[in-house]
Design an enzyme around this catalytic site. Structure first.
Site, PDB file in Angstrom:
ATOM      1  N   TYR A 110       0.720  -1.234   0.050  1.00 20.30           N
ATOM      2  CA  TYR A 110      -0.070  -0.052   0.131  1.00 20.30           C
ATOM      3  C   TYR A 110       0.876   1.188  -0.334  1.00 20.30           C
ATOM      4  CZ  TYR A 110      -3.684   3.335   1.304  1.00 20.30           C
ATOM      5  OH  TYR A 110      -4.463   4.391   1.015  1.00 20.30           O
ATOM      6  N   TYR A 120      -2.780   4.376   9.641  1.00 19.22           N
ATOM      7  CA  TYR A 120      -2.187   3.210   9.003  1.00 19.22           C
ATOM      8  C   TYR A 120      -0.884   2.665  10.075  1.00 19.22           C
ATOM      9  CZ  TYR A 120      -1.493  -0.006   5.267  1.00 19.22           C
ATOM     10  OH  TYR A 120      -1.572  -1.273   4.357  1.00 19.22           O
TER      11      TYR A 120
HETATM   12  P1  NAI Z   1      -8.065  -9.779   4.057  1.00 15.22           P
HETATM   13  O1  NAI Z   1      -8.544  -9.470   5.664  1.00 15.22           O
HETATM   14  O2  NAI Z   1      -9.117 -10.360   3.372  1.00 15.22           O
HETATM   15  O3  NAI Z   1      -6.774 -10.622   3.943  1.00 15.22           O
HETATM   16  C1  NAI Z   1      -5.767 -10.622   4.949  1.00 15.22           C
HETATM   17  C2  NAI Z   1      -5.336 -12.293   5.305  1.00 15.22           C
HETATM   18  O4  NAI Z   1      -3.968 -12.384   6.110  1.00 15.22           O
HETATM   19  C3  NAI Z   1      -6.450 -13.057   5.750  1.00 15.22           C
HETATM   20  O5  NAI Z   1      -6.879 -13.926   5.222  1.00 15.22           O
HETATM   21  C4  NAI Z   1      -5.803 -13.480   7.218  1.00 15.22           C
HETATM   22  O6  NAI Z   1      -6.296 -14.495   7.451  1.00 15.22           O
HETATM   23  C5  NAI Z   1      -4.306 -13.591   6.554  1.00 15.22           C
HETATM   24  N1  NAI Z   1      -3.288 -13.620   7.789  1.00 15.22           N
HETATM   25  C6  NAI Z   1      -3.288 -12.804   8.871  1.00 15.22           C
HETATM   26  N2  NAI Z   1      -2.221 -13.530   9.719  1.00 15.22           N
HETATM   27  C7  NAI Z   1      -1.963 -14.474   9.184  1.00 15.22           C
HETATM   28  C8  NAI Z   1      -0.906 -15.208   9.307  1.00 15.22           C
HETATM   29  N3  NAI Z   1       0.073 -15.100  10.773  1.00 15.22           N
HETATM   30  N4  NAI Z   1      -0.396 -16.318   8.480  1.00 15.22           N
HETATM   31  C9  NAI Z   1      -1.130 -16.490   7.183  1.00 15.22           C
HETATM   32  N5  NAI Z   1      -2.077 -15.661   6.990  1.00 15.22           N
HETATM   33  C10 NAI Z   1      -2.389 -14.617   7.759  1.00 15.22           C
HETATM   34  O7  NAI Z   1      -7.724  -8.366   3.181  1.00 15.22           O
HETATM   35  P2  NAI Z   1      -6.951  -7.965   1.945  1.00 15.22           P
HETATM   36  O8  NAI Z   1      -7.378  -6.454   1.698  1.00 15.22           O
HETATM   37  O9  NAI Z   1      -7.589  -8.949   0.882  1.00 15.22           O
HETATM   38  O10 NAI Z   1      -5.464  -8.149   2.259  1.00 15.22           O
HETATM   39  C11 NAI Z   1      -4.574  -8.898   1.486  1.00 15.22           C
HETATM   40  C12 NAI Z   1      -3.526  -7.741   1.297  1.00 15.22           C
HETATM   41  O11 NAI Z   1      -3.612  -6.732   0.484  1.00 15.22           O
HETATM   42  C13 NAI Z   1      -2.841  -7.447   2.768  1.00 15.22           C
HETATM   43  O12 NAI Z   1      -1.385  -7.505   2.419  1.00 15.22           O
HETATM   44  C14 NAI Z   1      -3.181  -6.105   2.697  1.00 15.22           C
HETATM   45  O13 NAI Z   1      -2.562  -5.038   3.762  1.00 15.22           O
HETATM   46  C15 NAI Z   1      -3.136  -5.670   1.362  1.00 15.22           C
HETATM   47  N6  NAI Z   1      -3.645  -4.399   0.881  1.00 15.22           N
HETATM   48  C16 NAI Z   1      -5.098  -3.963   1.089  1.00 15.22           C
HETATM   49  C17 NAI Z   1      -5.483  -2.995   0.592  1.00 15.22           C
HETATM   50  C18 NAI Z   1      -7.034  -2.697   1.246  1.00 15.22           C
HETATM   51  O14 NAI Z   1      -7.637  -1.520   1.163  1.00 15.22           O
HETATM   52  N7  NAI Z   1      -7.664  -3.618   1.619  1.00 15.22           N
HETATM   53  C19 NAI Z   1      -4.895  -1.916  -0.013  1.00 15.22           C
HETATM   54  C20 NAI Z   1      -3.675  -2.276  -0.320  1.00 15.22           C
HETATM   55  C21 NAI Z   1      -2.981  -3.484   0.020  1.00 15.22           C
END
Ligand code: NAI
Length: 270
Positions: A150, A160
């Site tokens: 991000y 953040y």
């Molecule tokens: P999400 O909440 O659906 O996905 C985050 C995932 O990380 C979840 O499935 C969670 O179970 C997993 N996770 C957490 N701790 C863990 C661990 N110890 N081992 C394995 N998995 C673990 O949300 P999203 O938005 O799909 O996030 C995916 C990526 O995208 C993240 O890196 C997030 O920072 C990034 N991102 C998201 C944005 C947004 O606005 N949603 C913008 C830019 C980047």
């Protein structure tokens, strides 16, 4: 419209929690493009989330792994190669979590144990994924490894907090490991810097709706959706992007290159 971009490719997709997750949309897109993969998430997320629904839809096996555990990651890479019948061609690291953000700690009152957890889960885990893959020689030549970042890695966003440092580290790991893995095995490593997206992780940031709307107004194409991100990931996994490595790729509708937009001028003139 499928193009068989990923036909014959095998991969691992981390981080599909529910149907809003970027990883969830990516799994569907990769399947549509002919790729096969295993799905993984932290054991606790598996109990709370809906990953088994997705697995059924994608005909994919689920292999639990806490991305901070080297033993879990070794098991994941070993089993994935067995299940998929060969070395891995693509990996999506779609993982982020900050206990400080969850507990709404301001930047001047962070809990340092939690800060370390944020870094371990959201950044260091990317190094662990790459190092595990290298030690097991689990990746094919020209494999593509991606993590999601991000723009708070480059610019300040007050709410953040420690995730900004985690994303800066994540992008740095992509450069350092990208250089190493290119020489070793022509493997490419990149991060995609995605627009704000309504997911569990995204909506956990306080004030999310405001910066979602702000980013939308500041992006000439508007915010990139999770589906758009999934399509970009599929292209980055494909052979059409073989010479792209060590990059942080902006996927944000033009946000990062905009000074001001007419929408913002109009809004502030009222
Ligand atoms: P999400 O909440 O659906 O996905 C985050 C995932 O990380 C979840 O499935 C969670 O179970 C997993 N996770 C957490 N701790 C863990 C661990 N110890 N081992 C394995 N998995 C673990 O949300 P999203 O938005 O799909 O996030 C995916 C990526 O995208 C993240 O890196 C997030 O920072 C990034 N991102 C998201 C944005 C947004 O606005 N949603 C913008 C830019 C980047």
């Amino acid at each position: 419209m499928a193009n068989n971009l990923l036909k014959g490719k095998r991969g691992i997709i981390f981080g599909a929690l529910d149907e809003n997750s970027i990883a969830w949309k990516t799994a569907l897109k990769v399947k549509e493009e002919g790729g096969v993969f295993t799905l993984t998430n932290a054991p606790i997320a598996m109990r709370l989330g809906k990953i088994n629904e997705l697995a059924k839809e994608c005909n994919a096996e689920v292999i639990p792994a806490d991305a901070t555990s080297e033993a879990d990651l070794a098991n994941l890479f070993t089993k994935s190669q067995e299940v998929l019948g060969g070395k891995i061609d693509f990996v999506l690291h779609s993982i982020g979590m900050s206990p400080n953000i969850r507990k709404e700690k301001p930047y001047g009152d962070l809990n340092y144990e939690w800060f370390q957890k944020t870094l371990d889960i959201s950044a260091l885990s990317f190094h662990k994924v790459l190092q595990t893959a290298e030690k097991l020689d689990a990746l094919n030549e020209w494999a593509s490894v991606l993590a999601l970042s991000y723009i708070a890695a480059q610019r300040s966003y007050p709410d953040y907090t420690d995730m900004a440092q985690a994303k800066a580290m994540l992008e740095s790991i992509a450069r350092s490991y990208g250089a190493r893995y290119a020489k070793l095995k022509k493997v490419r490593v990149n991060t995609i810097s995605q627009s704000p997206t309504r997911t569990t992780a995204g909506s956990g940031i306080s004030g999310f709706d405001v910066f979602f709307d702000f980013a939308n107004m500041m992006s000439p194409l508007g915010n990139a959706s999770a589906e758009d991100c999934a399509a970009y990931i599929a292209v980055m996994f494909s052979d059409f992007t073989r010479m792209v490595t060590m990059q942080n790729l902006m996927h944000d509708g033009g946000f990062s290159a905009s000074g001001i937009t007419e929408e913002i001028v109009e809004r502030l003139s009222k």
